[in-house]
Design a protein around this motif. Structure first.
Motif, mmCIF file in Angstrom:
data_model
loop_
_atom_site.group_PDB
_atom_site.id
_atom_site.type_symbol
_atom_site.label_atom_id
_atom_site.label_comp_id
_atom_site.label_asym_id
_atom_site.label_seq_id
_atom_site.Cartn_x
_atom_site.Cartn_y
_atom_site.Cartn_z
ATOM 1 N N LYS A 136 1.044 -1.095 -0.250
ATOM 2 C CA LYS A 136 -0.435 -0.009 -0.055
ATOM 3 C C LYS A 136 0.906 1.472 -0.131
ATOM 4 O O LYS A 136 1.342 1.296 0.692
ATOM 5 C CB LYS A 136 -0.957 0.005 0.959
ATOM 6 N N ASN A 156 1.024 7.619 -0.520
ATOM 7 C CA ASN A 156 0.847 9.057 -1.617
ATOM 8 C C ASN A 156 1.039 8.322 -2.912
ATOM 9 O O ASN A 156 0.571 7.566 -2.997
ATOM 10 C CB ASN A 156 2.421 9.624 -1.530
ATOM 11 N N MET A 166 2.192 6.440 -6.979
ATOM 12 C CA MET A 166 2.274 4.933 -6.989
ATOM 13 C C MET A 166 3.422 4.838 -7.899
ATOM 14 O O MET A 166 3.340 5.457 -9.069
ATOM 15 C CB MET A 166 1.352 3.950 -6.577
ATOM 16 N N ARG A 209 -3.749 2.651 -5.585
ATOM 17 C CA ARG A 209 -2.695 3.100 -4.441
ATOM 18 C C ARG A 209 -1.871 1.189 -4.181
ATOM 19 O O ARG A 209 -1.646 1.145 -2.730
ATOM 20 C CB ARG A 209 -3.485 3.115 -2.880
ATOM 21 N N HIS A 210 -2.808 0.768 -4.205
ATOM 22 C CA HIS A 210 -2.130 -1.279 -3.791
ATOM 23 C C HIS A 210 -1.501 -1.707 -5.010
ATOM 24 O O HIS A 210 -1.916 -1.919 -6.324
ATOM 25 C CB HIS A 210 -2.997 -1.647 -3.504
#
Length: 221
Positions: free
Chosen positions: A15, A18, A20, A48-49
């Motif tokens: 994760k 801020n 990626m 974000r992941h």
């Protein structure tokens, strides 16, 4: 869901707090920072992941217990993947260090400590001094736990299979126990300090005031 649980047992979720970086940057930096004995596949999930699919338990433990990495200057938190994973929530399953003061010398082995610590969580590995038996006053073990569950302060260490009453209560000490918010399901704070809860309560109060105001205005003179 049970089959899925088995298939994702070596999968982690990365994760980014801020922005990626690009996937090729993530893959290259991840491999450079880890000393894997097996393979890894890294997949994009959302903005974000990412999913980090490792081949074996040793690599899974080694990477996960880092808890965080920096990829091209961007902080990435690491967490286990579960079948109920939701990107809006963080898992309460974390690796922590526990210490066992005055543990009997003959118990400084992972195959002994694994069943002993099972009421607390899954024993992952011993620290170097415990493994090499160079520190006799205390044993130190990395354990996978659910931080929303009760923390036993001691476990029973039996000395005899024939007589269960022979033994002692082994003290358990937790190091750097992280906080977890049961309201927003994120690590790092408790519900009494949750900014999301505070925001939601303010919205609720404002709506109640507006509803009361409208109800008052509708009343006949």
């Amino acid at each position: 869901m049970l089959k899925m649980l088995g298939r994702c047992k070596y999968t982690l979720v990365g994760k980014f707090i801020n922005a990626m970086p690009k996937m090729e940057v993530i893959r290259r930096s991840f491999i450079a920072q880890t000393q894997l004995i097996g393979g890894v596949k890294i997949f994009h999930f959302n903005s974000r992941h990412i999913y980090i699919d490792l081949d074996n338990e040793a690599d899974h433990i080694s990477v996960w217990t880092k808890q965080r990495m920096f990829i091209a200057g961007h902080l990435m938190k690491l967490q286990v993947c579960t079948p109920t994973f939701k990107p809006s929530k963080e898992t309460p399953i974390v690796p922590i260090w526990i210490t066992l003061p005055e543990l009997p010398w003959h118990c400084y082995y992972i195959d002994i400590l694994t069943p002993l610590l099972s009421p607390i969580g899954k024993a992952l590995y011993l620290d170097y001094a415990t493994m090499q038996k160079t520190r006799g006053g205390v044993a130190k073990v990395r354990v996978q736990i659910d931080i929303t569950k009760e923390r036993p302060q001691h476990v029973w260490l039996g000395f005899s299979e024939k007589d269960p009453s022979l033994g002692k209560w082994q003290i358990i000490e937790f190091e750097d126990f992280p906080s977890y918010c049961l309201y927003c399901k994120h690590q790092g704070h408790v519900s009494g300090e949750c900014p999301v809860k505070e925001r939601d309560e303010e919205i609720k109060q404002r709506r109640e005031l507006e509803a009361n105001k409208k109800g008052y205005e509708k009343q006949p003179n």
